[in-house]
Design an enzyme around this catalytic site. Structure first.
Site, PDB file in Angstrom:
ATOM      1  N   LYS A   1       1.780  -3.487   6.544  1.00 28.23           N
ATOM      2  CA  LYS A   1       3.194  -3.528   5.129  1.00 28.23           C
ATOM      3  C   LYS A   1       3.505  -3.195   5.955  1.00 28.23           C
ATOM      4  CE  LYS A   1      -1.027  -4.888   3.589  1.00 28.23           C
ATOM      5  NZ  LYS A   1      -1.403  -6.128   2.934  1.00 28.23           N
TER       6      LYS A   1
ATOM      7  N   SER B   1       0.452  -1.535  -0.012  1.00 28.41           N
ATOM      8  CA  SER B   1      -0.024  -0.147   0.044  1.00 28.41           C
ATOM      9  C   SER B   1       0.203   0.857  -0.281  1.00 28.41           C
ATOM     10  CB  SER B   1      -1.012  -0.310   1.413  1.00 28.41           C
ATOM     11  OG  SER B   1      -1.299   1.271   1.916  1.00 28.41           O
TER      12      SER B   1
ATOM     13  N   TYR C   1      -1.829  -1.460  10.875  1.00 29.38           N
ATOM     14  CA  TYR C   1      -1.918  -1.840   9.804  1.00 29.38           C
ATOM     15  C   TYR C   1      -0.678  -1.470   8.517  1.00 29.38           C
ATOM     16  CZ  TYR C   1      -3.533  -1.448   4.992  1.00 29.38           C
ATOM     17  OH  TYR C   1      -3.382  -1.507   3.503  1.00 29.38           O
TER      18      TYR C   1
HETATM   19  N1  UFG Z   1     -13.225  10.212   3.451  1.00 33.85           N
HETATM   20  C1  UFG Z   1     -14.289  10.746   4.152  1.00 33.85           C
HETATM   21  N2  UFG Z   1     -14.785  10.492   4.827  1.00 33.85           N
HETATM   22  C2  UFG Z   1     -15.108   9.156   4.613  1.00 33.85           C
HETATM   23  C3  UFG Z   1     -14.559   8.938   4.019  1.00 33.85           C
HETATM   24  C4  UFG Z   1     -13.421   8.995   3.983  1.00 33.85           C
HETATM   25  O1  UFG Z   1     -13.966  12.439   3.742  1.00 33.85           O
HETATM   26  O2  UFG Z   1     -16.406   8.562   5.290  1.00 33.85           O
HETATM   27  C5  UFG Z   1     -11.889  10.744   2.580  1.00 33.85           C
HETATM   28  C6  UFG Z   1     -10.497  10.445   3.635  1.00 33.85           C
HETATM   29  O3  UFG Z   1     -10.419  11.639   4.793  1.00 33.85           O
HETATM   30  C7  UFG Z   1      -9.715  10.511   2.643  1.00 33.85           C
HETATM   31  C8  UFG Z   1     -10.570  10.395   1.583  1.00 33.85           C
HETATM   32  O4  UFG Z   1     -12.186   9.894   1.648  1.00 33.85           O
HETATM   33  O5  UFG Z   1      -9.668  11.764   2.202  1.00 33.85           O
HETATM   34  C9  UFG Z   1     -10.244   8.863   1.140  1.00 33.85           C
HETATM   35  O6  UFG Z   1      -9.922   7.651   2.444  1.00 33.85           O
HETATM   36  P1  UFG Z   1     -10.442   6.012   2.464  1.00 33.85           P
HETATM   37  O7  UFG Z   1     -11.164   5.477   3.544  1.00 33.85           O
HETATM   38  O8  UFG Z   1     -11.256   6.124   1.508  1.00 33.85           O
HETATM   39  O9  UFG Z   1      -8.572   6.062   1.511  1.00 33.85           O
HETATM   40  P2  UFG Z   1      -7.505   6.728   2.883  1.00 33.85           P
HETATM   41  O10 UFG Z   1      -6.421   7.432   1.405  1.00 33.85           O
HETATM   42  O11 UFG Z   1      -7.924   6.518   3.891  1.00 33.85           O
HETATM   43  O12 UFG Z   1      -6.730   5.013   2.717  1.00 33.85           O
HETATM   44  C10 UFG Z   1      -6.131   4.921   2.059  1.00 33.85           C
HETATM   45  C11 UFG Z   1      -5.756   3.109   1.729  1.00 33.85           C
HETATM   46  C12 UFG Z   1      -5.260   2.203   3.229  1.00 33.85           C
HETATM   47  C13 UFG Z   1      -4.641   3.193   4.086  1.00 33.85           C
HETATM   48  C14 UFG Z   1      -4.448   4.436   4.199  1.00 33.85           C
HETATM   49  C15 UFG Z   1      -3.178   5.329   4.645  1.00 33.85           C
HETATM   50  O13 UFG Z   1      -6.534   2.773   1.251  1.00 33.85           O
HETATM   51  O14 UFG Z   1      -4.884   1.181   2.576  1.00 33.85           O
HETATM   52  O15 UFG Z   1      -4.711   5.313   2.707  1.00 33.85           O
HETATM   53  O16 UFG Z   1      -3.590   6.599   4.845  1.00 33.85           O
HETATM   54  F1  UFG Z   1      -4.110   2.340   4.880  1.00 33.85           F
END
Ligand code: UFG
Length: 347
Positions: A156, A127, A152
């Protein structure tokens, strides 16, 4: 027939990869998936799209004896794609030992099984989380990794290290770690997509559930980031593009094109998309106005991250061809199908 063993073959990326592998048709596909966070229905969905039934062993990838039996039953295995892992960032903070036990034990087990059974080719789901909060964008494979923000993320980061150390100790196995950015979307048929057993944490499944009335409202986590519209920027990538990259990576190893026995590659589109831009893209393709509010920042979120994936292009001939509208359209098509089939089941 030469066979590829997928762990987590009923999960989100695993099931899409099984479909793409079957479409190519060069390798038989078998899976190990204990349905910890996946549904056995995925096997039917794969069959509906690809026209072939995947043999799944509903065993734990941590169970060494059971895994060995699978290898013995399939002496034609030529490669392993190891997807199976716990993956919820927040849950990993609450249950670090479960995450360390499951993600490390299964990885070590699969590597040992490859070595013991003469399987030379190993692909690992990693990731972009390994890069942490980085200022210099886009990130390349040379960008230094940083201390993980969650257990998590650590599975990775350390998982990659385990593979690297193992590969140094043996000439029997070659490996590639694929560092995914933000995989989203669904098969273009709308018949297979993300279907987490646990509540969704990620943006796109949350959006599609709010849009179909299953959840009341989306909270955008933070509107005061130093970005063009104040919301976080990510590199969203279509799950089918990610799946195809696995096939290319396996071919690359099978054809002996690797330049070393352990390589790591970024899988992203190279485009940074903000949360509000993602919501707009969804609204445009679905015609649904999304109920959302801007709320507080989510602890642990990085402001922005996107990939330089030119190494994957150079090595695997791979580029992410599908854009954000296609990602959102397919995710929505899948959600509507899922809603319909769940309603039919309840009726
Ligand atoms: N977000 C919202 N509201 C929500 C869910 C997400 O605003 O209900 C935003 C988050 O703040 C972020 C974006 O949407 O800015 C994407 O969020 P996700 O949870 O879909 O994905 P992440 O970027 O947090 O996750 C990714 C990878 C993970 C990893 C993580 C590390 O999918 O495997 O980055 O930060 F661990």
């Amino acid at each position: 027939m030469p066979t590829v063993l997928i762990t987590g073959g009923c999960g989100y990326i695993g099931s899409h990869t099984a479909i793409e592998l079957m479409k190519v048709g060069k390798l038989d596909v078998i899976s190990i998936d204990n349905h910890h966070n996946s549904s056995p229905e995925a096997i039917d969905r794969i069959e509906a799209i690809a026209g072939k039934r995947m043999k799944n062993y509903a065993i734990d990838a941590c169970d060494r004896a059971a895994v060995q039996e699978v290898f013995e039953a399939h002496p034609d295995i030529v490669g392993v794609i190891h997807f199976a892992a716990y993956k919820a960032v927040g849950e990993s903070v609450e249950k670090p030992l479960e995450y360390y036990h499951n993600n490390f034990e299964s990885l070590v087990n699969m590597l040992a099984a490859c070595e013991a059974n003469g399987v030379e080719n190993f692909i690992f789901s990693s990731s972009c989380t390994v890069y942490g909060d980085i200022d210099k964008l886009p990130v390349t494979e040379e960008t230094p990794t940083t201390e993980a923000a969650s257990p998590y993320g650590n599975t990775k980061l350390v998982g990659e290290r385990i593979i690297q150390d193992f590969i140094k100790s043996t000439d029997k196995v070659k490996a590639i770690a694929l560092r995914y950015f933000n995989p989203v979307g669904a098969d273009e048929s709308g018949l297979n997509g993300e279907d987490p057993i646990n509540a969704p944490n990620n943006l796109v499944p949350f959006i599609t559930r709010v849009a179909s009335g299953l959840l009341p409202q989306l909270t955008v986590f933070g509107g005061d980031y130093p970005t063009r519209d104040g919301t976080c920027i990510r590199d969203y990538i279509h799950v089918t593009d990610i799946s195809i990259a696995h096939i290319n990576a396996l071919d690359y190893l099978l054809d002996g094109k690797n330049s070393s026995n352990y390589e790591r590659l970024n899988l992203g589109s190279g485009n940074g998309v903000s949360v509000l831009e993602a919501i707009n893209a969804f609204e445009e393709v679905s015609g649904v106005k999304l109920n959302y509010v801007i709320g507080d920042r989510r602890p642990g979120d990085v402001t922005q991250i996107y990939s330089d994936s030119s190494l994957a292009k150079e090595k695997l001939g791979w580029v992410a061809g599908r854009g954000i509208s296609e990602m959102m359209a397919s995710a929505w098509k899948w959600q509507l199908n899922l809603n319909e089939s769940r309603a039919a089941q309840e009726a």
